[in-house]
Structures are given as structure tokens and as C-alpha cells.
Design an enzyme around this catalytic site. Structure first.
Site, PDB file in Angstrom:
ATOM      1  N   ARG A  10       0.863  -1.186   0.000  1.00 49.89           N
ATOM      2  CA  ARG A  10       0.000   0.000   0.000  1.00 49.89           C
ATOM      3  C   ARG A  10       0.895   1.229   0.000  1.00 49.89           C
ATOM      4  NH1 ARG A  10      -2.222  -0.531   6.259  1.00 49.89           N
ATOM      5  NH2 ARG A  10      -0.177  -0.870   7.154  1.00 49.89           N
ATOM      6  N   CYS A  62       3.344   8.686  -4.895  1.00 50.49           N
ATOM      7  CA  CYS A  62       4.137   9.896  -4.702  1.00 50.49           C
ATOM      8  C   CYS A  62       3.153  11.037  -4.452  1.00 50.49           C
ATOM      9  CB  CYS A  62       4.951  10.175  -5.955  1.00 50.49           C
ATOM     10  SG  CYS A  62       5.446  11.897  -6.056  1.00 50.49           S
ATOM     11  N   ASN A  91      -4.514   7.092   5.447  1.00 45.08           N
ATOM     12  CA  ASN A  91      -4.267   6.262   6.618  1.00 45.08           C
ATOM     13  C   ASN A  91      -2.812   6.382   7.047  1.00 45.08           C
ATOM     14  OD1 ASN A  91      -5.381   3.917   8.355  1.00 45.08           O
ATOM     15  ND2 ASN A  91      -3.417   3.145   7.624  1.00 45.08           N
ATOM     16  N   GLU A  92      -2.587   6.663   8.312  1.00 45.94           N
ATOM     17  CA  GLU A  92      -1.219   6.735   8.869  1.00 45.94           C
ATOM     18  C   GLU A  92      -0.242   7.389   7.894  1.00 45.94           C
ATOM     19  OE1 GLU A  92      -0.045   2.823  10.221  1.00 45.94           O
ATOM     20  OE2 GLU A  92      -1.038   3.101  12.137  1.00 45.94           O
ATOM     21  N   CYS A  98      11.305  11.602  -7.187  1.00 41.58           N
ATOM     22  CA  CYS A  98      10.961  11.703  -8.614  1.00 41.58           C
ATOM     23  C   CYS A  98      11.100  13.157  -9.083  1.00 41.58           C
ATOM     24  CB  CYS A  98       9.549  11.188  -8.846  1.00 41.58           C
ATOM     25  SG  CYS A  98       8.267  12.316  -8.292  1.00 41.58           S
ATOM     26  N   GLU A 158      -7.140   2.996  16.269  1.00 38.86           N
ATOM     27  CA  GLU A 158      -6.839   1.567  16.211  1.00 38.86           C
ATOM     28  C   GLU A 158      -6.225   1.178  17.554  1.00 38.86           C
ATOM     29  OE1 GLU A 158      -4.357   0.592  12.849  1.00 38.86           O
ATOM     30  OE2 GLU A 158      -5.547   1.826  11.482  1.00 38.86           O
ATOM     31  N   TRP A 203       2.613  -9.675  11.006  1.00 39.63           N
ATOM     32  CA  TRP A 203       2.369  -9.945   9.584  1.00 39.63           C
ATOM     33  C   TRP A 203       2.962 -11.315   9.250  1.00 39.63           C
ATOM     34  CZ3 TRP A 203       3.386  -4.894   6.228  1.00 39.63           C
ATOM     35  CH2 TRP A 203       2.401  -3.950   6.548  1.00 39.63           C
TER      36      TRP A 203
HETATM   37  C1  GLA Z   1      -1.598   0.151  11.088  1.00 35.97           C
HETATM   38  C2  GLA Z   1      -2.555   0.462   9.969  1.00 35.97           C
HETATM   39  C3  GLA Z   1      -3.583  -0.596   9.766  1.00 35.97           C
HETATM   40  C4  GLA Z   1      -2.971  -1.954   9.875  1.00 35.97           C
HETATM   41  C5  GLA Z   1      -2.285  -2.107  11.199  1.00 35.97           C
HETATM   42  C6  GLA Z   1      -1.695  -3.484  11.395  1.00 35.97           C
HETATM   43  O1  GLA Z   1      -2.016   0.592  12.302  1.00 35.97           O
HETATM   44  O2  GLA Z   1      -3.189   1.695  10.114  1.00 35.97           O
HETATM   45  O3  GLA Z   1      -4.139  -0.426   8.487  1.00 35.97           O
HETATM   46  O4  GLA Z   1      -2.067  -2.112   8.833  1.00 35.97           O
HETATM   47  O5  GLA Z   1      -1.249  -1.177  11.255  1.00 35.97           O
HETATM   48  O6  GLA Z   1      -0.583  -3.724  10.586  1.00 35.97           O
END
Ligand code: GLA
Ligand code: GLA
Length: 663
Positions: free
Chosen positions: A105, A109, A143-144, A155, A304, A312
């Protein structure tokens, strides 16, 4: 009732026939909100311009019928294959000049114009579509951010972006040459268009260029976020915008990003990642939550929260009975208004098949579901009273991304890490149950009785003035080794001995220093010998400066290591080394006593005491992080509102004490 508990849900991983069972089980557990869709770009736009929100509508609606609201994620963290094939230059280029591949994921860029255009279109479509949906309460763009990028993109677009950023900052190329010290190794530029992103070189790198590069990349991410946030604000003024942070992660300046948010969210994984990090560093877990609160100086959400084994390819330990609850309580105690568990059900497919959720692979509720159901049901009403409550620490630790970047670029000592060094101070306070805030270096210092400002390596006249003013008006300030070394462009200052003008505040001069590379030094403090490491400033103290500790080994044995100076109505201590835990505990005892700081009480090993308050009341949480029983001082004037025998904790038990505030 406000929203207090939820789960991260991926309905697209499961057959639609299962959704109803999930919704029923969630409702039974007390789930009030889910976050969905943050990685489902292809499901939302299977081919260019063909949006399909019908599946998301159906699940939002179904959950809504069970009283469950939705936070919608925008899917920019996972651009689909059709898009990458059409615009392969969306894939980022690493420092070695390699273009990374599709898969995983965040293969993107953030300055790429085609990618940005796709995002603008889908976010606009989603925002228009969900603006009036009563079940959608908020948004999490991407996300994050800053995670998964594995270095920064080099690039052609990123080069152009960097050049524009430099032009805006410096105005003329002459100023840039000065700020970067390009006379060294013939690095002068005749024009901004000649500058490069700092790709891998044959040897060494320019520290000033690196600092600007890191700042520029942070600004790029904030701008990337803002692009999405602006669209959502335009169409969805009644829904909130947040983003899931990662504690002390370094890529984005989280204070800056916070300005785009209604509130900060954070992802809390006490079990660590991939089994590498032990469960046991409770001070670290606590510090993460404190820094998250400090980014916007208000209560936050956990987007989260760990709910099972993490991993993983390799897995971590199984959370013990009660431990998920203890971790949840720790998040709440430090200022969370809501806790969302990651994830509802461990997935059977893809990279994260072993990152466990509340439900196991079978989907049949087990011990984690039972435990968290009890926690959710018992805590929700309490959390309503606690809405917006935060700790009100009397101690602040200055945390700055610029300093962090500067030490990443030149650690000085092979093991000197900015955050770890700060956490040594933090831990000494945590161990004595003294609450702590982190604070930006442009923040309000005046609310702290004690301000600890470690490693103030990059110094500006404004920051110097902040410290002088703070102490002059009665503040108690701790300065340390490697302070006042460089200007804000990461160039060594030459006008004064170290620590620059702050030497007048500390009542010292540092005339030489010793990098304790593979060595340590002894320090005598109140007649007792301690160890210290990494660094030794050779301090010359001025006439009225008190010497609190001296070195007792090396060629500088007998010379000052820790000093105290009275200035205006306050005090400034200077610590010329990295103290061992024992020495740190001793120093912090002196500093906190002098500053009049009160602890929340004594507690046994692994028992954390944390307090938070709002206009309704004040609460003290006693959290046992250990698998054996623990004890602590029962707070006086409070009533026990959760727990069995006040003052005595079973393994992982959490007790809560409440007091009404008469304002
Ligand atoms: C992060 C991400 C989630 C997931 C978790 C677990 O917190 O935000 O999408 O990938 O890690 O790996
Ligand atoms: C070598 C080089 C010098 C300098 C020093 C220190 O001796 O010739 O230019 O770089 O190392 O790094």
C-alpha cells in the site's frame, strides 16, 4: 450519549451474507461506531470515473439500523492497479533512484499531479455522496500518513516541489547558499533549478540540505492532507475530520498536521509490531499517549487499539486475560474520548492475516469478545462523564520535530536518539506517578512548574528568549548537553562558547566535550557514585552557579557535570551528560521537589497512576500492567467507582477513583 467505543471494519473482505451477523454481534458488544473503506479504492472506483458506492451505502445503512455510526476513510493509501498502469510515475522513487513496485500500500508519490487529480475527484464524489447521510459522523482522509513510504520520493515532481519550497523559503539562491553552507565541497548553486533532492551520494551529505528536505517532505504531506480536508469541509461541514497518528513517528510534523484536524486520533499497539518490541515498556506506552494528546493539546481518539496478537509474517505474544482492558484503560486515562479496536475480525486474506482482531478467523466470538464486551458496557456511561477530560500535568517536556530531524541527520554519538533521550527523563517521572505533557517549542511554557528541554541542539533567538522569559518569571527549566550548538539552518554557531546565550541562563560555559563512544563516565551526586553515558560536557561554572554533581572519572574528574543557577525568579539546571536511570531518578527528585511538583502517590512495580479531569470531575486510574498483584496508595478524597479492593490490584486490574470538582 457521545461515541466511546468502536471497531475498524472491512466488510469488503467478507461475503455480504455475513454482514448482518457482524452488525448484530457489534451491537451486542456495545459498538457505537466503525471506521471503513480507507483501503478500498478499487471497490469504490473499479474503473476510471465509474464510482460505485452502493456496497458502502448498504453496510452503512445496515449498521445504522443497529445504532452504529460510520467514519469514512478516503482510499488514497491504496491507489488501484488500473491507475498505476495508466500513470506508472505515481509509483515513488527511493533514494537509490529505484522506482518501487505496485502491491502493498502507499505505493504513491504525494506530489504527483495525476494521482492528486484522481484523489480530488473521488474525495469530491464521496463527500457529496455522504454529506447528508445521518449515519456518517466523520472522516479519516488516507491512513497513517508518513507510514509505509520507506524513505522519501525522489521523482522529478518531488524535485520540482523541493525547488519551489526552497525558493519560497529563501527568496534568493544566495540566501540558500549561505543557509546550506555550500562553500563546503563546492556545493554552490547558481539557481534554484540546479538544486537536487538528496539522493544517495557517493559520500556524506549536507546536513542543512537534509534538514530542509525533511521539513519540506513534512509540509508536502500536510498539503496532501489539506487538499482532501478542504474538499470534505466544503461539502460536509457537520462531520468531523481526524487522522490516525503513530505516536512519535517522525515523517510528518504532527503539530502542523493537527491544525487540519478537529481532533487527533492515534493507533496504539502495545504488543508492538511484528513481535520485535516487548510488551513491558509501560513508560513508553504512556509517553506515546501523552505526546498524542499534546499535538493538539486536547483529548483524542484511538482509531486503532490493539485487540489481539499482532504480526504480519512473525507474531507477537497473546494478550493475557485482562490485558486488552488494561491497555484500553491506559488510552482512556491519558485522554481518549473514544477507543476503536483494530480490527473487528482478523482477516483471512492478504498481508495482515496474522494481525488479529476481536473475532478470530472463525468469526465465532471468543475470550477477546467477551472481555471487551464487559469493558465497553461498563465503561461507556463513565466515559460520558469523562468526555473531553485530560490530565493537567505540572511538568512539560519540550518535543520538537526539527530537533528530532537534526539528530537523525547527525546523531553525534552512535546511540544517541532524540526521542529515547527525552524518554529517559519521562521514565523517571512516570516511575514516580508524576503526569507529563509534551510541548512544542513554540508552545505555552507558562503552565508548567517544571519544563524539561533536552537536547536543544538547533537554537534561534526566539527560542532563547522563550527560555529566558520562562525562567525570569519563576519557571524551573532543565537544559542539557548538546544545546545551542547550531542555528536553525543546522549550521554550527561560532559567536559564543556552548550553550550560546543560554550559558547566561544556566550560569555556565561548556569549554570542551567528550563523546563517550563505547565508553561511560562516573558521576558523583550527593556523595554517591553513578554511571552516565554518551556524552560529557566539560563545564566551567560561573561564580554564583551551584555545582550539583561532578564527574569522577576521566581526565575531567572533579569538574562540574550538573549545575543549578538562579535567574530572575526561577531556576535553570544544566545536565551535561545522559544520566543512567539511577542518576536520573536522583536528579528528577531534586528538580521536582524544588519546583513543588506533587506525585499522584506511590505504587508498586508495574502499577501506573494517571489522572484526568474536566468540568464534571477528576479521576485517578490505577492500572496494573503486571501479571501479578500490585498495590498503590489509595487517593484521599476520592471514591472508588471501578475495582474490587481499593489499593490492591489483581493482575491487569484497573481501578478508577472519582472526585467531584468544586470550581
Ligand atoms: C496500522 C494500519 C492498519 C494496519 C495495522 C496493522 O495501524 O493503520 O491499516 O495495517 O497497522 O498492521
Ligand atoms: C580526509 C580528507 C579530508 C577530510 C578528512 C576528514 O583526510 O582528505 O578532506 O574529509 O578526511 O573527514
Amino acid at each position: 450519549m457521545n461515541i466511546h467505543f468502536g471497531v475498524d471494519y472491512y466488510p469488503e473482505h467478507w461475503p455480504e451474507e455475513r454482514w448482518n451477523t457482524d452488525a448484530e454481534l457489534m451491537q451486542k458488544m456495545g459498538v457505537q461506531v466503525v471506521r471503513m473503506a480507507e483501503f478500498s479504492w478499487h471497490k469504490l472506483e473499479p474503473t476510471e470515473g465509474q464510482y460505485d458506492f452502493s456496497w458502502l451505502d448498504r453496510i452503512i445503512d445496515l449498521l445504522g439500523k443497529h445504532g452504529i455510526k460510520t467514519i469514512v476513510g478516503t482510499p488514497s493509501a491504496a491507489p488501484p492497479a488500473w491507475m498505476i498502469n495508466q500513470h506508472p510515475d505515481i509509483l515513488p522513487v527511493d533514494r537509490e533512484g529505484r522506482r518501487r513496485g505496485f502491491g502493498g500500500r502507499h505505493h504513491d508519490c504525494q506530489s504527483n499531479p495525476a494521482y492528486r487529480e484522481y484523489i480530488r475527484k473521488i474525495v469530491t464524489a464521496m463527500a457529496q455522496h455522504y454529506s447528508d447521510n445521518p449515519n456518517v459522523i466523520g472522516w479519516q482522509p488516507d491512513n497513517e500518513l508518513g507510514n509505509s513510504h520507506d524513505g522519501l520520493c525522489h521523482c522529478a515532481y518531488c524535485r520540482e516541489n523541493f525547488q519551489n519550497w526552497l525558493k519560497k523559503k529563501y527568496g534568493t539562491v544566495g540566501e540558500l547558499n549561505k543557509a546550506w553552507g555550500t562553500a563546503f565541497w563546492s556545493q554552490e548553486y547558481n539557481d534554484f533549478s540546479e538544486t537536487f533532492t538528496p539522493a544517495l551520494t557517493v559520500t556524506g551529505e549536507n546536513p542543512s540540505q537534509m534538514l530542509d528536505w525533511k521539513k519540506c517532505h513534512s509540509d508536502l504531506i500536510v498539503d496532501f492532507f489539506k487538499m482532501q480536508a478542504d474538499i470534505i469541509r466544503k461539502y460536509c461541514p457537520k462531520q468531523f475530520i481526524t487522522h490516525n497518528y503513530m505516536g512519535f513517528a517522525d515523517t510528518v510534523n504532527y503539530y502542523d498536521l493537527g491544525k487540519q484536524l478537529d481532533f487527533v486520533s492515534h493507533d496504539q499497539y502495545p504488543g508492538g509490531f511484528f513481535g520485535q518490541q516487548p510488551h513491558t515498556d509501560n513508560a513508553y506506552l504512556s509517553a506515546i499517549l501523552d505526546v498524542v494528546r499534546s499535538y493538539k493539546d486536547k483529548s483524542y481518539w484511538i482509531m486503532e487499539q490493539q485487540s489481539g496478537i499482532t504480526g504480519w509474517q512473525i507474531m507477537g505474544r497473546a494478550p493475557q486475560p485482562g490485558q486488552l482492558t488494561a491497555w484500553t484503560m491506559q488510552s482512556i486515562a491519558h485522554g481518549a474520548d473514544a477507543v476503536i479496536y483494530f480490527r473487528w475480525r482478523v482477516c483471512a486474506i492478504g498481508t495482515e492475516q496474522y494481525w488479529h482482531g476481536i473475532l478470530p478467523h472463525s468469526g465465532i466470538p471468543g475470550r477477546r469478545y467477551e472481555e471487551l464486551s464487559e469493558t465497553v458496557h461498563s465503561m461507556a456511561p463513565l466515559m460520558d462523564r469523562m468526555q473531553g477530560a485530560v490530565p493537567k500535568p505540572e511538568v512539560g517536556i519540550v518535543f520538537s520535530f526539527a530537533q528530532l530531524y537534526a539528530f537523525e541527520i547527525q546523531p553525534n554519538h552512535p546511540d544517541l536518539k532524540y526521542v529515547d533521550h527525552l524518554l529517559k527523563y519521562y521514565k523517571a517521572l512516570y516511575d514516580r506517578n508524576i503526569p507529563v505533557d509534551f510541548v512544542e517549542d513554540t508552545g505555552d511554557f507558562s503552565k508548567y512548574k517544571l519544563l524539561i528541554a533536552p537536547l536543544q541542539y538547533l537554537m534561534s533567538p526566539e527560542l532563547e528568549e522563550q527560555y529566558f522569559n520562562y525562567v525570569k518569571k519563576g519557571g524551573h527549566l532543565v537544559l542539557t548537553m548538546r544545546t545551542g550548538v547550531k542555528d536553525e539552518y543546522n549550521i554550527n554557531m561560532t559567536d559564543y562558547e556552548l550553550p550560546g546565550k543560554l550559558g547566561n541562563l544556566a550560569g555556565i560555559e561548556v569549554l570542551d566535550y567528550d563523546c563517550l563512544n563505547q565508553a561511560e563516565v562516573s558521576v558523583t551526586y550527593y556523595g554517591k557514585d553513578y554511571k552516565a553515558e554518551k556524552w560529557a560536557d566539560l563545564i566551567s561554572s560561573k561564580e554564583n552557579t551551584k555545582v550539583l554533581a561532578v564527574y569522577s572519572s576521566e581526565f575531567y574528574a572533579g569538574s562540574p557535570c550538573v549545575t543549578e543557577n538562579t535567574f530572575g525568579e526561577g531556576k535553570c539546571w544544566y545536565v551535561g551528560t545522559e544520566p543512567s536511570d539511577e542518576l536520573m531518578a536522583g536528579l528528577l527528585k531534586t528538580f521536582t521537589e524544588e519546583a513543588g511538583i506533587i506525585s499522584l502517590g506511590n505504587s508498586g512495580m508495574e502499577v501506573e497512576l494517571t489522572a484526568k479531569e474536566n468540568e464534571n470531575g477528576r479521576w485517578i486510574f490505577a492500572i496494573n500492567h503486571g501479571s501479578s498483584s500490585g498495590v498503590f496508595d489509595i487517593p484521599s478524597g476520592y471514591r472508588l467507582i471501578r475495582g474490587k479492593t481499593a489499593g490492591v490490584l489483581e493482575p491487569f486490574e484497573v481501578q478508577i477513583f472519582e472526585k467531584d470538582l468544586i470550581l
